[in-house]
Design a protein around this motif. Structure first.
Motif, PDB file in Angstrom:
ATOM      1  N   GLY A 122     -52.821  24.878 -29.250  1.00 36.39           N
ATOM      2  CA  GLY A 122     -53.044  23.708 -28.415  1.00 36.39           C
ATOM      3  C   GLY A 122     -52.725  23.879 -26.958  1.00 36.39           C
ATOM      4  O   GLY A 122     -53.078  23.025 -26.149  1.00 36.39           O
ATOM      5  N   ILE A 123     -52.040  24.971 -26.574  1.00 39.08           N
ATOM      6  CA  ILE A 123     -51.802  25.187 -25.155  1.00 39.08           C
ATOM      7  C   ILE A 123     -53.096  25.660 -24.508  1.00 39.08           C
ATOM      8  O   ILE A 123     -54.012  26.137 -25.178  1.00 39.08           O
ATOM      9  CB  ILE A 123     -50.685  26.215 -24.886  1.00 39.08           C
ATOM     10  CG1 ILE A 123     -51.124  27.623 -25.320  1.00 39.08           C
ATOM     11  CG2 ILE A 123     -49.394  25.805 -25.556  1.00 39.08           C
ATOM     12  CD1 ILE A 123     -50.211  28.722 -24.839  1.00 39.08           C
ATOM     13  N   GLN A 124     -53.199  25.519 -23.198  1.00 38.36           N
ATOM     14  CA  GLN A 124     -54.339  26.075 -22.495  1.00 38.36           C
ATOM     15  C   GLN A 124     -54.066  27.544 -22.238  1.00 38.36           C
ATOM     16  O   GLN A 124     -53.093  27.909 -21.581  1.00 38.36           O
ATOM     17  CB  GLN A 124     -54.583  25.359 -21.168  1.00 38.36           C
ATOM     18  CG  GLN A 124     -55.840  25.829 -20.457  1.00 38.36           C
ATOM     19  CD  GLN A 124     -56.084  25.093 -19.155  1.00 38.36           C
ATOM     20  OE1 GLN A 124     -55.386  24.118 -18.854  1.00 38.36           O
ATOM     21  NE2 GLN A 124     -57.061  25.525 -18.391  1.00 38.36           N
ATOM     22  N   GLY A 125     -54.899  28.396 -22.778  1.00 39.20           N
ATOM     23  CA  GLY A 125     -54.691  29.822 -22.623  1.00 39.20           C
ATOM     24  C   GLY A 125     -55.763  30.607 -23.339  1.00 39.20           C
ATOM     25  O   GLY A 125     -56.569  30.054 -24.104  1.00 39.20           O
ATOM     26  N   THR A 126     -55.778  31.890 -23.090  1.00 43.75           N
ATOM     27  CA  THR A 126     -56.768  32.788 -23.668  1.00 43.75           C
ATOM     28  C   THR A 126     -56.047  33.899 -24.397  1.00 43.75           C
ATOM     29  O   THR A 126     -55.202  34.580 -23.820  1.00 43.75           O
ATOM     30  CB  THR A 126     -57.666  33.398 -22.568  1.00 43.75           C
ATOM     31  OG1 THR A 126     -58.201  32.344 -21.763  1.00 43.75           O
ATOM     32  CG2 THR A 126     -58.804  34.203 -23.171  1.00 43.75           C
ATOM     33  N   GLY A 127     -56.365  34.093 -25.658  1.00 42.00           N
ATOM     34  CA  GLY A 127     -55.713  35.144 -26.423  1.00 42.00           C
ATOM     35  C   GLY A 127     -56.152  35.103 -27.866  1.00 42.00           C
ATOM     36  O   GLY A 127     -56.732  34.120 -28.335  1.00 42.00           O
TER      37      GLY A 127
END
Length: 737
Positions: A122-127
């Protein structure tokens, strides 16, 4: 998958903004249509399809249609070479029926409640290769909704039924009246239309863009040098900062003298920050020369002082102790493997060793920032926007919402920019704070800074024992892995549970074994570690596939056939194995001096098999050909998928053949690409073939899954030629004789 198991903050947590009650949110921004979308029904559908993890989805703005007829997709994921600035706009363009020439991509602002990634908690991020996986349902519905509103606006203006209107290549038409309009001409009117509660998505058989070869939206800019990366951002008045960090991990500043540094022409300021001493200057050269002039006394009382030799010796001892080792933890047990091994007709025992690895992106870590009257503004290739914003805000003493992040393309990352401490972002914020925000600052890490003082793929030691019965069937398997935790010391550590980033991709979850056990030992080491492209799969796949090859030889069976017997419960993995073997001509004889090896791995929800072909002259080998088969669900952009498989193969081969980070007395010995060798063009196989399995399944990740099978496939080919399997990496350190 690793990120699925993180206890990360959710977009619906109380700390986040209140949940929006409207099913859709529509904002008119200037003259044009900005569509914000993810209806509750879409959330339910996505969850039932296994596309999201139930994190509480907010209305998410994705599309901006401007009067100039451009369609801009606000991409919440970092573009770091993996192609999201093409893949995500393709999904929107397909449902919107846009023309590819009018599509644009732009980094979305930092806003977890709008741009949270359900694939990583749910965090904004790419991975975790989650960009397409996470956005597939969202962006299809966004595109379809925007299309419906454009059609509704046209129908209202022309006084015709919406059912008679067609949309093709960015033009809205009514055939009977011969009226037509572009998206740009209809955008303002469309913004006033009622948002449909439900929209129909295309049948995949009607796709016109998805699955087709499209020119990447960023190709021209990157090919001509016009693409702006973090290192390029330096508006007028910007000063450059570099930081002198401790030579050993865990060291801190005891005292320093900056007088000589301040005397260097161009140096403006010298300030202390938590990670060391920052020199701020009018240009990079002056900053570097000023840094060289610093006098610093370090406190290394808590620093890591062991070298690679000492650490490997300790890891080997822990592996020998197995489940009885300090900090050992059971990962998974199936049946009674110890009893099975005692009764086995043949037992093979092998230990494997893997060094620390650097991420080594082509663009070193950089970030630009300034203090404003309302807060602060930062620009960089942010990979974890939520954490980067929070950590920068903490360093600046500001609320997170007062720190604006502008995410631009980065020249690679491979996981480096996604760390919980937001090291380079936090450092920039500390420099801005320490200098009183008097001027904008660009923080620069040199390649030497990152190679010698960054984060690393953990070193690891595996001890594996496996047994065969008289018919050549595996009856038992035990494995102990010694590997630092990636989560230890972070707010996301889960005490008492295995670190999935260490153990993911092991044999027990990939093959059907009758009796098996895996244990993980978490050693206490002061070297900072971080996920590295394909994370735990990088070493677990190697151990699994080399060990399986050894067992196949001991059983006197063909390596492909041996694997297929173990993949009865993994049909998609078996399918890519069959495809790769077929395309490689596995059953056909090779010319003299040529040998093949094979490996398979499921990672990040995708299935990959690779067959490596090498030449061997009796003294040395060369990787000549790699055949790769991949099943990643719907192939949104086949060219991007092929490019990621090819890049992943090169990345994996570089680590297998050459790359390693070593320590002497706690100090990293490699400083640049002369010491830390990545794959050279001369070593890349001249023939790399990628075959994509046609699929109607939801798309999954491709940024990482090409990496894990590459090294073991080559290792198995070398063993086919020489009879020797490499059990230590990199290969360059090992003798074949």
């Amino acid at each position: 998958m690793y990120f699925d198991k993180l206890n990360l903050p959710k977009a619906s947590d109380a700390a986040a903004a209140p949940r929006l009650n409207r099913r859709l949110f529509l904002a008119l921004s200037g003259a044009g249509l900005t569509l914000a979308l993810l209806p509750d029904s879409a959330a339910r559908a996505a969850e039932s399809a296994g596309l999201v993890t139930g994190t509480g989805l907010e209305a998410t703005p994705f599309i901006r249609i401007s009067p100039d007829n451009t369609v801009t997709v606000l991409v919440k994921h970092l573009e770091m070479g993996q192609g999201v600035w093409t893949g995500l706009p393709t999904i929107v363009a397909e449902e919107l029926d846009a023309d590819w020439s009018q599509m644009r991509a732009e980094g979305a602002p930092a806003d977890m409640k709008k741009y949270g990634n359900t694939g990583i908690g749910g965090i904004q991020g790419t991975g975790g290769s989650t960009a397409i996986f996470n956005s597939w349902e969202q962006l299809r519905r966004a595109g379809a909704t925007a299309r419906a509103m454009l059609v509704s606006a046209a129908a209202r203006q022309w006084g015709v039924p919406a059912s008679e209107i067609t949309v093709e290549r960015g033009v809205v038409r009514h055939a009977a009246s011969r009226k037509e309009a572009t998206f740009g001409a209809l955008a303002t009117a469309a913004a006033k239309e009622k948002i449909p509660a439900e929209v129909a998505l295309k049948d995949p058989k009607d796709f016109k863009l998805i699955g087709k070869k499209l020119t990447r939206l960023d190709s021209a800019a990157k090919s001509t040098g016009q693409q702006t990366f973090g290192i390029d951002v330096a508006p007028e008045g910007t000063l450059t900062a570099v930081i002198q960090r401790a030579p050993r991990f865990g060291g801190t500043v005891k005292s320093f003298d900056g007088a000589a540094a301040r005397a260097v022409p161009g140096v403006v300021d010298v300030v202390q920050v938590p990670s060391g001493i920052a020199v701020v200057a009018k240009n990079t050269w002056a900053a570097l020369k000023g840094r060289e002039a610093l006098t610093i006394e370090w406190d290394e009382s808590k620093a890591e002082k062991r070298g690679s030799a000492e650490l490997f010796a300790e890891f080997r001892q822990l592996a020998e102790q197995g489940a009885k080792a300090p900090n050992a933890m059971e990962v998974l047990t199936i049946g009674d493997p110890e009893a099975a091994l005692k009764s086995a007709a043949k037992v093979i025992e092998t230990s494997f060793e893997f060094p620390y690895l650097a991420h080594a992106p082509m663009e070193p870590l950089t970030a630009w920032g300034r203090v404003t009257k309302d807060g602060a503004e930062l620009t960089a290739g942010f990979q974890f926007q939520t954490l980067d914003q929070q950590n920068a805000a903490k360093a600046l003493g500001l609320p997170p919402e007062k720190v604006g992040l502008n995410t631009i393309a980065s020249g690679g990352s491979f996981g480096r920019r996604a760390n919980f401490q937001s090291d380079y972002v936090s450092e920039l914020a500390h420099v801005l704070k320490a200098t009183g925000g008097k001027y904008p600052v660009r923080l620069v890490w040199t390649r030497e800074d990152d190679l010698a003082g960054g984060y690393y793929r953990p070193m690891a030691v595996h001890k594996v024992k496996a047994g065969l019965d008289a018919k050549g069937n595996i009856v038992g398997w035990t494995q102990t892995l010694v590997h630092q935790s990636l989560m230890a010391g972070t707010p996301f550590e889960a005490p008492g549970k295995p670190d999935n980033g260490a153990v993911e991709g092991h044999a027990l979850e990939q093959y059907t074994l009758p009796a098996a056990r895996m244990d993980w030992v978490n050693p206490k080491v002061g070297v900072p570690v971080l996920w590295w492209r394909s994370v735990g799969h990088t070493h677990n796949a190697y151990v699994k596939e080399v060990m399986i090859d050894q067992l196949a030889k001991a059983a006197g069976q063909d390596p492909v056939a041996f694997r297929l017997k173990l993949l009865g419960n993994h049909p998609r993995l078996a399918n890519v194995l069959k495809l790769a073997a077929e395309k490689a001509g596995w059953d056909k004889p090779l010319p003299k001096g040529r040998f093949r090896g094979v490996a398979v791995q499921e990672s990040f929800r995708s299935y990959v098999a690779q067959v490596a072909e090498i030449s061997w002259d009796g003294k040395d080998y060369k990787v000549e050909r790699i055949v790769c088969a991949v099943d990643c669900g719907v192939a949104v952009n086949p060219d991007v998928i092929a490019a990621q498989m090819e890049g992943g193969i090169g990345f994996g081969l570089g680590a297998a053949l050459h790359s390693e980070v070593t320590l002497d007395g706690g100090v990293v010995e490699q400083a640049n690409f002369d010491g830390y060798q990545v794959l050279r063009m001369s070593t890349m196989p001249k023939d790399v073939e990628v075959y994509i399995v046609p699929s109607a399944e939801a798309p999954t990740g491709v940024g990482e899954p090409g990496v894990p099978p590459a090294a073991p496939a080559v290792a198995n080919a070398i063993a086919a030629a020489t009879g020797k399997w490499f059990t230590k990496l990199p290969f360059a350190d090992q003798a074949l004789a």
